[in-house]
Design a protein around this motif. Structure first.
Motif, PDB file in Angstrom:
ATOM      1  N   ASP A 141      29.008 -48.200   6.081  1.00  0.00           N
ATOM      2  CA  ASP A 141      30.350 -47.758   5.706  1.00  0.00           C
ATOM      3  C   ASP A 141      31.444 -48.782   6.006  1.00  0.00           C
ATOM      4  N   ASP A 142      31.161 -49.792   6.824  1.00  0.00           N
ATOM      5  CA  ASP A 142      32.153 -50.827   7.127  1.00  0.00           C
ATOM      6  C   ASP A 142      31.990 -52.065   6.246  1.00  0.00           C
ATOM      7  N   GLY A 143      31.109 -52.004   5.238  1.00  0.00           N
ATOM      8  CA  GLY A 143      30.878 -53.131   4.341  1.00  0.00           C
ATOM      9  C   GLY A 143      29.724 -54.021   4.755  1.00  0.00           C
ATOM     10  N   GLY A 144      29.137 -53.771   5.930  1.00  0.00           N
ATOM     11  CA  GLY A 144      27.981 -54.544   6.368  1.00  0.00           C
ATOM     12  C   GLY A 144      26.770 -54.241   5.505  1.00  0.00           C
ATOM     13  N   LYS A 145      25.850 -55.205   5.431  1.00  0.00           N
ATOM     14  CA  LYS A 145      24.653 -55.020   4.614  1.00  0.00           C
ATOM     15  C   LYS A 145      23.439 -55.550   5.360  1.00  0.00           C
ATOM     16  N   LEU A 146      22.392 -54.743   5.374  1.00  0.00           N
ATOM     17  CA  LEU A 146      21.131 -55.090   6.004  1.00  0.00           C
ATOM     18  C   LEU A 146      20.081 -55.235   4.910  1.00  0.00           C
ATOM     19  N   GLU A 147      19.398 -56.384   4.881  1.00  0.00           N
ATOM     20  CA  GLU A 147      18.326 -56.609   3.915  1.00  0.00           C
ATOM     21  C   GLU A 147      17.042 -56.841   4.701  1.00  0.00           C
ATOM     22  N   VAL A 148      16.039 -56.001   4.443  1.00  0.00           N
ATOM     23  CA  VAL A 148      14.762 -56.091   5.140  1.00  0.00           C
ATOM     24  C   VAL A 148      13.688 -56.356   4.096  1.00  0.00           C
ATOM     25  N   THR A 149      13.070 -57.523   4.168  1.00  0.00           N
ATOM     26  CA  THR A 149      12.024 -57.892   3.221  1.00  0.00           C
ATOM     27  C   THR A 149      10.676 -57.463   3.766  1.00  0.00           C
ATOM     28  N   ASP A 150       9.907 -56.773   2.937  1.00  0.00           N
ATOM     29  CA  ASP A 150       8.590 -56.250   3.308  1.00  0.00           C
ATOM     30  C   ASP A 150       8.649 -55.362   4.555  1.00  0.00           C
ATOM     31  N   PRO A 151       9.507 -54.326   4.543  1.00  0.00           N
ATOM     32  CA  PRO A 151       9.594 -53.456   5.717  1.00  0.00           C
ATOM     33  C   PRO A 151       8.260 -52.759   5.972  1.00  0.00           C
ATOM     34  N   ASP A 152       7.931 -52.584   7.242  1.00  0.00           N
ATOM     35  CA  ASP A 152       6.663 -51.975   7.618  1.00  0.00           C
ATOM     36  C   ASP A 152       6.879 -51.057   8.818  1.00  0.00           C
ATOM     37  N   GLY A 153       6.262 -49.908   8.792  1.00  0.00           N
ATOM     38  CA  GLY A 153       6.296 -48.991   9.923  1.00  0.00           C
ATOM     39  C   GLY A 153       7.642 -48.352  10.185  1.00  0.00           C
ATOM     40  N   PRO A 154       8.265 -47.739   9.152  1.00  0.00           N
ATOM     41  CA  PRO A 154       9.563 -47.114   9.397  1.00  0.00           C
ATOM     42  C   PRO A 154       9.435 -45.770  10.119  1.00  0.00           C
ATOM     43  N   THR A 155      10.379 -45.513  11.006  1.00  0.00           N
ATOM     44  CA  THR A 155      10.574 -44.196  11.611  1.00  0.00           C
ATOM     45  C   THR A 155      12.043 -43.889  11.411  1.00  0.00           C
ATOM     46  N   ILE A 156      12.321 -42.924  10.520  1.00  0.00           N
ATOM     47  CA  ILE A 156      13.693 -42.625  10.106  1.00  0.00           C
ATOM     48  C   ILE A 156      13.923 -41.126  10.217  1.00  0.00           C
ATOM     49  N   ASP A 157      14.909 -40.727  11.017  1.00  0.00           N
ATOM     50  CA  ASP A 157      15.349 -39.338  11.058  1.00  0.00           C
ATOM     51  C   ASP A 157      16.727 -39.296  11.707  1.00  0.00           C
ATOM     52  N   ALA A 158      17.183 -38.107  12.057  1.00  0.00           N
ATOM     53  CA  ALA A 158      18.521 -37.973  12.626  1.00  0.00           C
ATOM     54  C   ALA A 158      18.642 -38.660  13.979  1.00  0.00           C
ATOM     55  N   ASN A 159      17.530 -38.836  14.682  1.00  0.00           N
ATOM     56  CA  ASN A 159      17.558 -39.408  16.026  1.00  0.00           C
ATOM     57  C   ASN A 159      17.006 -40.826  16.117  1.00  0.00           C
ATOM     58  N   THR A 160      16.334 -41.283  15.072  1.00  0.00           N
ATOM     59  CA  THR A 160      15.659 -42.583  15.133  1.00  0.00           C
ATOM     60  C   THR A 160      15.835 -43.332  13.822  1.00  0.00           C
ATOM     61  N   PHE A 161      16.163 -44.612  13.936  1.00  0.00           N
ATOM     62  CA  PHE A 161      16.127 -45.520  12.791  1.00  0.00           C
ATOM     63  C   PHE A 161      15.491 -46.798  13.300  1.00  0.00           C
TER      64      PHE A 161
END
Length: 137
Positions: free
Chosen positions: A56-76
């Protein structure tokens, strides 16, 4: 053709109604001091094998070949990647190309090379392959 890991991760992020927000860390390297900044995800997409997360502040994250994501309300967290690039605008200045900075990390086996264009001090980046490629804490 099957989904790429970037597409799978983007789908996971987009399907999560509440996402973790907080400070960013890349292979053990904090962006700023711990809990100094709060980053909130605004948009996410996959472009080929690259996960692109816009904040939301204009920052950008680019992850090439992401592996092993854990994504939820408590974890990124994304366990591994071949490269991670974080771009942000210098805080308090206009969002122009001259104020756009980056940290970039490229993994080669058990080594991670880091580069940056930060010019107001000399960052000492020491990424560790044992840590998550990127995470929000």
């Amino acid at each position: 053709m099957g989904a790429t890991t970037a597409q799978t991760t983007a789908a996971l992020i987009n399907a999560t109604p509440a996402l973790k927000s907080g400070s960013l860390r890349f292979w053990g390297e904090w962006f700023g001091r711990p809990n100094d900044n709060i980053h909130r995800i605004a948009h996410c997409e996959a472009i080929g094998n690259v996960l692109v997360v816009t904040f939301d502040d204009g920052g950008k994250l680019e992850v090439t070949d992401p592996d092993g994501p854990t994504i939820d309300a408590n974890t990124f967290q994304i366990r591994g990647a071949s490269s991670v690039r974080w771009q942000w605008y210098y805080y308090g200045r206009s969002q122009t190309p001259g104020n756009l900075y980056y940290y970039e990390f490229k993994r080669s086996g058990s080594e991670i090379e880091s580069t940056t264009n930060v010019d107001w001090y000399k960052p000492t980046l020491s990424p560790r392959v044992k840590d998550n490629a990127c995470e929000i804490l």
